[in-house]
Design an enzyme around this catalytic site. Structure first.
Site, PDB file in Angstrom:
ATOM      1  N   LYS A 271       0.881  -1.171   0.000  1.00 53.24           N
ATOM      2  CA  LYS A 271       0.000   0.000   0.000  1.00 53.24           C
ATOM      3  C   LYS A 271       0.916   1.218   0.000  1.00 53.24           C
ATOM      4  CE  LYS A 271      -4.093   0.513   2.036  1.00 53.24           C
ATOM      5  NZ  LYS A 271      -5.164   0.354   1.049  1.00 53.24           N
TER       6      LYS A 271
HETATM    7  N1  PPE Z   1      -7.079  -3.285  -3.399  1.00 53.19           N
HETATM    8  C1  PPE Z   1      -6.694  -2.009  -3.246  1.00 53.19           C
HETATM    9  C2  PPE Z   1      -6.014  -1.330  -4.367  1.00 53.19           C
HETATM   10  C3  PPE Z   1      -6.953  -1.347  -2.044  1.00 53.19           C
HETATM   11  O1  PPE Z   1      -6.573  -0.082  -1.883  1.00 53.19           O
HETATM   12  C4  PPE Z   1      -7.633  -2.032  -1.005  1.00 53.19           C
HETATM   13  C5  PPE Z   1      -7.947  -1.334   0.290  1.00 53.19           C
HETATM   14  C6  PPE Z   1      -7.995  -3.381  -1.201  1.00 53.19           C
HETATM   15  C7  PPE Z   1      -7.689  -3.972  -2.422  1.00 53.19           C
HETATM   16  C8  PPE Z   1      -8.638  -4.210  -0.121  1.00 53.19           C
HETATM   17  O2  PPE Z   1      -7.734  -4.472   0.922  1.00 53.19           O
HETATM   18  P1  PPE Z   1      -8.240  -4.736   2.423  1.00 53.19           P
HETATM   19  O3  PPE Z   1      -8.679  -3.415   2.953  1.00 53.19           O
HETATM   20  O4  PPE Z   1      -7.058  -5.266   3.133  1.00 53.19           O
HETATM   21  O5  PPE Z   1      -9.363  -5.705   2.337  1.00 53.19           O
HETATM   22  N2  PPE Z   1      -8.272   0.026   0.161  1.00 53.19           N
HETATM   23  C9  PPE Z   1      -8.231   0.902   1.315  1.00 53.19           C
HETATM   24  C10 PPE Z   1      -8.236   2.352   0.897  1.00 53.19           C
HETATM   25  C11 PPE Z   1      -9.513   3.076   0.754  1.00 53.19           C
HETATM   26  C12 PPE Z   1      -9.333   4.572   0.535  1.00 53.19           C
HETATM   27  O6  PPE Z   1     -10.086   5.138  -0.256  1.00 53.19           O
HETATM   28  O7  PPE Z   1      -8.470   5.199   1.167  1.00 53.19           O
HETATM   29  C13 PPE Z   1      -9.281   0.512   2.340  1.00 53.19           C
HETATM   30  O8  PPE Z   1     -10.259  -0.164   2.022  1.00 53.19           O
HETATM   31  O9  PPE Z   1      -9.092   0.868   3.500  1.00 53.19           O
END
Ligand code: PPE
Length: 305
Positions: free
Chosen positions: A159
């Site tokens: 991230k």
């Molecule tokens: N893909 C991406 C690109 C991504 O940013 C997230 C989380 C996920 C998959 C899902 O990951 P997880 O949260 O571990 O299930 N995206 C974060 C950012 C949101 C934002 O707008 O800022 C989140 O869901 O917290």
């Protein structure tokens, strides 16, 4: 707008929200090298607050820092404690927690050696990411003209702050065209992930989600795989094309912010009956029961305040 809380945890201590400032020479502000997490804390039936998969999120933060060669100035235990401290100090029973690791001021240019590493943990109240109606009735999705990162251009399992420029471009394109969210394909043209979510499809009762090769290893994705299997469903981690998505019986996004959000339409094709299907509903229900501490089998994922 984010609603202000009282305190932000900044470099080891809680300071008033308005004092959490940085200088314009902050390295990350210029070049995007920084890492972050998104974590949710839920208010449980018994009156306690539980942070969902706190140690897994902090581990992923350290993994992101490792790949990006950012030396963490705090331990995992310290940052886990800081997340709890932020909720307690702000009196938040339910919140979204954003740990952010960035390079501070001092050095300019593309070799950040010598830049101080700073850590902030911000918590605020964040409702349904794609709207209450989206969560209940499903959202409309558009395949983006932007593709997701190539594995040797940006590191896809981290991230990283700068990675999200790609997400912003895709999201803005989709929203300005009247959709709720953007779906990005991978460099080979297969379905990859959304701007901030992982994706699942359901066909004839079997779930399918893209493999971890070039996506963020989502913790919600991991949780959903476990819940589905425990419900007796088959889950395949396999590539699929966008027409396989168009032909799915059901589809949904997963993410900390988005939780389990049903997809009712993709590129003007209605998915299944055009409303959340039985598998999506079952998974969504199971997910909310877990994060709110109502399922004794998954207490290992919860850190109670
Ligand atoms: N893909 C991406 C690109 C991504 O940013 C997230 C989380 C996920 C998959 C899902 O990951 P997880 O949260 O571990 O299930 N995206 C974060 C950012 C949101 C934002 O707008 O800022 C989140 O869901 O917290």
């Amino acid at each position: 707008m984010v609603e202000k809380a009282k305190f932000i945890w900044f470099d080891g201590k809680l300071i008033p929200w308005d004092q959490a400032q940085v200088h314009v020479l902050t390295h990350t502000l210029h070049y995007g090298l920084g890492v972050f997490e998104g974590i949710r804390a839920y208010f449980c039936q018994d009156g306690r607050t539980a942070i969902f998969r706190l140690s897994d999120h902090i581990r992923r933060l350290f993994d992101s820092a490792h790949v990006m060669m950012i030396e963490m100035p705090f331990s995992r235990d310290e940052l886990e404690a800081a997340c709890c401290e932020s909720l307690r100090a702000n009196g938040q029973k339910e919140a979204y927690i954003r740990p952010l690791v960035f390079l501070g001021e001092g050095v300019m240019g593309l070799n950040p050696a010598g830049s101080p590493v700073q850590v902030a943990i911000i918590s605020w109240v964040w409702g349904a990411y794609l709207g209450d109606e989206g969560l209940a009735r499903g959202i409309r999705v558009k395949t983006s003209s932007f593709i997701r990162h190539h594995v040797n251009i940006m590191m896809t399992k981290t991230k990283t702050v700068g990675n999200y420029v790609n997400s912003i471009m895709a999201k803005r394109e989709a929203v300005s065209a009247g959709y709720d969210e953007a779906l990005l394909l991978d460099t080979a043209g297969y379905v990859c992930e959304a701007s901030g979510e992982n994706i699942f499809i359901v066909k004839d009762g079997v779930l399918k989600t893209p493999p971890l090769t070039s996506i963020l290893p989502g913790l919600t994705r991991d949780c959903v795989i476990t819940l589905a299997q425990d419900l007796g469903l088959t889950v395949k981690e396999d590539r699929f094309s966008r027409d396989e998505l168009y032909l799915a019986d059901e589809a949904f996004f997963t993410g900390t912010a988005a939780e389990v959000t049903p997809i009712r339409e993709v590129d003007l094709r209605v998915i299944g009956p055009g409303h959340p299907g039985p598998v999506t509903k079952k998974i969504q229900e199971a997910y909310f029961a877990v994060v709110k501490g109502q399922d004794a089998r998954y207490q290992r994922w919860l850190t109670y305040l």
